[in-house]
Design an enzyme around this catalytic site. Structure first.
Site, PDB file in Angstrom:
ATOM      1  N   ASP A  36       0.782  -1.333  -0.601  1.00  0.00           N
ATOM      2  CA  ASP A  36       0.045  -0.479  -0.129  1.00  0.00           C
ATOM      3  C   ASP A  36       0.761   1.294  -0.046  1.00  0.00           C
ATOM      4  O   ASP A  36       0.284   2.947   0.014  1.00  0.00           O
ATOM      5  CB  ASP A  36      -1.250   0.091   0.935  1.00  0.00           C
ATOM      6  CG  ASP A  36      -0.096   0.511   2.416  1.00  0.00           C
ATOM      7  OD1 ASP A  36       0.617   0.138   2.537  1.00  0.00           O
ATOM      8  OD2 ASP A  36      -0.569  -0.013   3.587  1.00  0.00           O
ATOM      9  N   LYS A  82      -3.410   4.117   4.158  1.00  0.00           N
ATOM     10  CA  LYS A  82      -4.502   3.882   5.529  1.00  0.00           C
ATOM     11  C   LYS A  82      -5.463   4.324   4.983  1.00  0.00           C
ATOM     12  O   LYS A  82      -6.406   3.174   5.827  1.00  0.00           O
ATOM     13  CB  LYS A  82      -2.834   4.058   6.367  1.00  0.00           C
ATOM     14  CG  LYS A  82      -1.387   3.820   6.670  1.00  0.00           C
ATOM     15  CD  LYS A  82      -1.745   2.250   5.968  1.00  0.00           C
ATOM     16  CE  LYS A  82       0.150   1.811   6.461  1.00  0.00           C
ATOM     17  NZ  LYS A  82       0.240   0.690   6.150  1.00  0.00           N
TER      18      LYS A  82
END
EC number: 2.7.7.9
Length: 513
Positions: free
Chosen positions: A242, A385
């Site tokens: 990510d 996130k």
């Protein structure tokens, strides 16, 4: 009771607890199907070793008095690495690299089920799509064979493998291996919650993946480590899937493959400068003559504020790591990889308090020889996130090329805006229904504002449940904009509007005519 007597008593208690845990693990192992027996045995053996260390270690893992500032040459500026340029044989250098992405996480924090890597982040491309595009572009550009390896967890493995079929025609060889699965521990009894190896019924929440520090043992046990060494590969580049800034950097790779002093470097950690948003991030220090990653959980309470100081600890770990394959094999076979234990408390759906023992991949830096930190630009740390992070990477603050995001040159500041969305938008589904970035006006160099679009034609924020706040914060000379929409209120911001140092609240509609 004397101090010696107390110590002996505690040791007896520890030994009895370890024996009880051993018996429970043996019971669990008897429930494993024959085709899973060896794999399960390795997992449970690994858990026993970690649990043994957990019982032996007490308090913070560092003696604050021993922490020293790293020597100047132990953390190199990226500009110095880049200034060396690239060799003519960059293709042969690339052919010695393996890219590993940490793919064990779920998208639960963003309201999604399944692997986080399958969330759409840009033009319907997922994290995994962008990763494959990046490596395919490398292989086509330099006529190389850089493979992609995904470290999955038992939570993400099945769904990820289904998706991998779509990349069969891409010029990227993709491999997967699973990190271990360990039993969660009852916080009171310190015994495993799991009763058998299944994931159903009462065992649904009994197991967990033990953090990305498990990569060393799992990669070794999978057989892929030996396979790649046999193919002439020398380094792995490890990063979180990510982190959209974690692309293969040719200058860092060249520095590893052609060290200026002729001494091979076994471990490189990319660090970047701290801001006040990063005060909890792990930092590199000198500790007992070795580079060591110190996390906030290891810091004695009396020194936490000192650890958070941006002036004293100026850099933090991006978790972009370059690691020697041969060194991993040597240390794994010597059982010499030392990582601090992270105790992560959880509460299961039924209310049971448990703990899970984890490790972090970067903590192993002290086990490797000639380790190095490289202070990289902030652009190499672009984690997603939350939906607030998603808003930034979906906007045309960034351009997308071959899977890589590049900040617009029109941006007048090197840092990204700090965006905080209210609780209405924390889930991806709600976010995508209600917020879509709009293009900036042509030729506009003022990237201090964020142009948004919601379900209404051009409303900035609409709320239909409890009181919610949508905040768009810009950390720059242009100031701060806060937009607040309460229950039942509606605030419309027309296209092209520029807000600077404003608080907008109440019930406001501005219409074109």
């Amino acid at each position: 009771m004397s101090q010696d007597g107390a110590s002996q008593f505690q040791e007896v208690i520890r030994q009895e607890l370890e024996l009880s845990v051993k018996k429970e693990l043996e019971k669990i192992l008897t429930t494993a199907p024959s085709h899973e027996f060896e794999h399960t045995k390795k997992d449970l053996d690994g858990f026993r070793k970690l649990f043994h260390r957990f019982l032996q270690e007490k308090g913070p893992s560092v003696d604050w008095g021993k922490i020293q500032k790293p020597p100047e040459d132990s953390i190199q500026p990226y500009e110095k690495i880049k200034a060396r340029g690239l060799p003519d044989n960059i293709s042969s250098v690339l052919n010695k690299l393996v890219v590993v992405k940490l793919n064990g996480g779920l998208g639960t924090s963003m309201g999604c089920k399944g692997p986080k890597s399958l969330i759409g982040v840009r033009n319907e491309n997922t994290f995994l799509d962008l990763t494959v595009q990046q490596i395919e572009h490398l292989n086509k550009t330099y006529n190389t064979d850089v493979p992609l390896v995904l470290m999955n967890s038992f939570n993400t493995d099945e769904d990820t493998k289904k998706i991998l079929q779509k990349y069969n025609h891409c010029r990227v060889k993709i491999y997967t291996f699973n990190q271990s699965r360990y039993p969660r521990i009852n916080k009171e009894s310190l015994l495993p919650v799991a009763k058998n190896v299944s994931f159903s019924g009462e065992n649904t929440e009994a197991w967990y993946p033990p953090g990305h520090g498990d990569i060393y043992a799992s990669f070794y046990n999978s057989g892929l480590l030996d396979t790649f060494i046999g193919e002439g590969k020398e380094y792995i580049f490890v990063s979180n899937i990510d982190n959209l800034g974690a692309t293969v950097d040719l200058y860092i790779l060249n520095h590893l493959m052609n060290p200026p002093n002729g001494k091979p470097c076994e471990f490189v950690m990319e660090v970047t400068n701290k801001t006040r948003a990063d005060v909890k991030g792990g930092t590199l220090t000198q500790y007992e003559g070795k580079l060591r990653l110190v996390e906030i959980a290891q810091v004695p309470k009396a020194h936490v504020d000192e650890f958070k100081s941006v002036s004293k600890f100026k850099i933090f770990n991006t978790n972009n790591l370059w690691i020697s394959l041969a060194a991993v094999k040597r240390l794994q076979e010597q059982n010499a990889i030392d990582m601090e234990i992270i105790v992560n408390p959880k509460t299961l759906d039924g209310g049971l308090n448990v703990i899970q023992l984890e490790t972090a991949v970067g903590a192993a830096i002290k086990s490797f020889e000639n380790s190095l930190g490289i202070n990289v630009p902030r652009s190499r740390f672009l984690p997603v996130k939350t939906t607030s992070d998603l808003l930034l990477v979906m906007s045309n603050l960034y351009s997308l090329n071959a899977g890589s995001l590049t900040m617009s040159e029109k941006r007048e500041f090197p840092t990204v805006p700090l965006v905080k969305l209210g609780s209405s938008f924390t889930k991806v589904r709600n976010y995508k229904d209600d917020i879509r970035p709009l293009p900036y006006p042509a030729g506009d160099k003022n990237f201090s504002c964020l142009n948004l679009r919601t379900g209404a034609e051009w409303a900035m924020a609409t709320c239909s449940e409890e009181e919610h706040v949508l905040r768009t914060l810009e950390h720059s000379e242009q100031g701060t904009v806060i937009i607040i929409a309460n229950h039942g209120d509606r605030i419309d911001i027309p296209p092209g509007a520029v807000l600077e140092n404003k608080i907008v609240s109440g019930n406001l509609r501005i219409l074109d005519h």
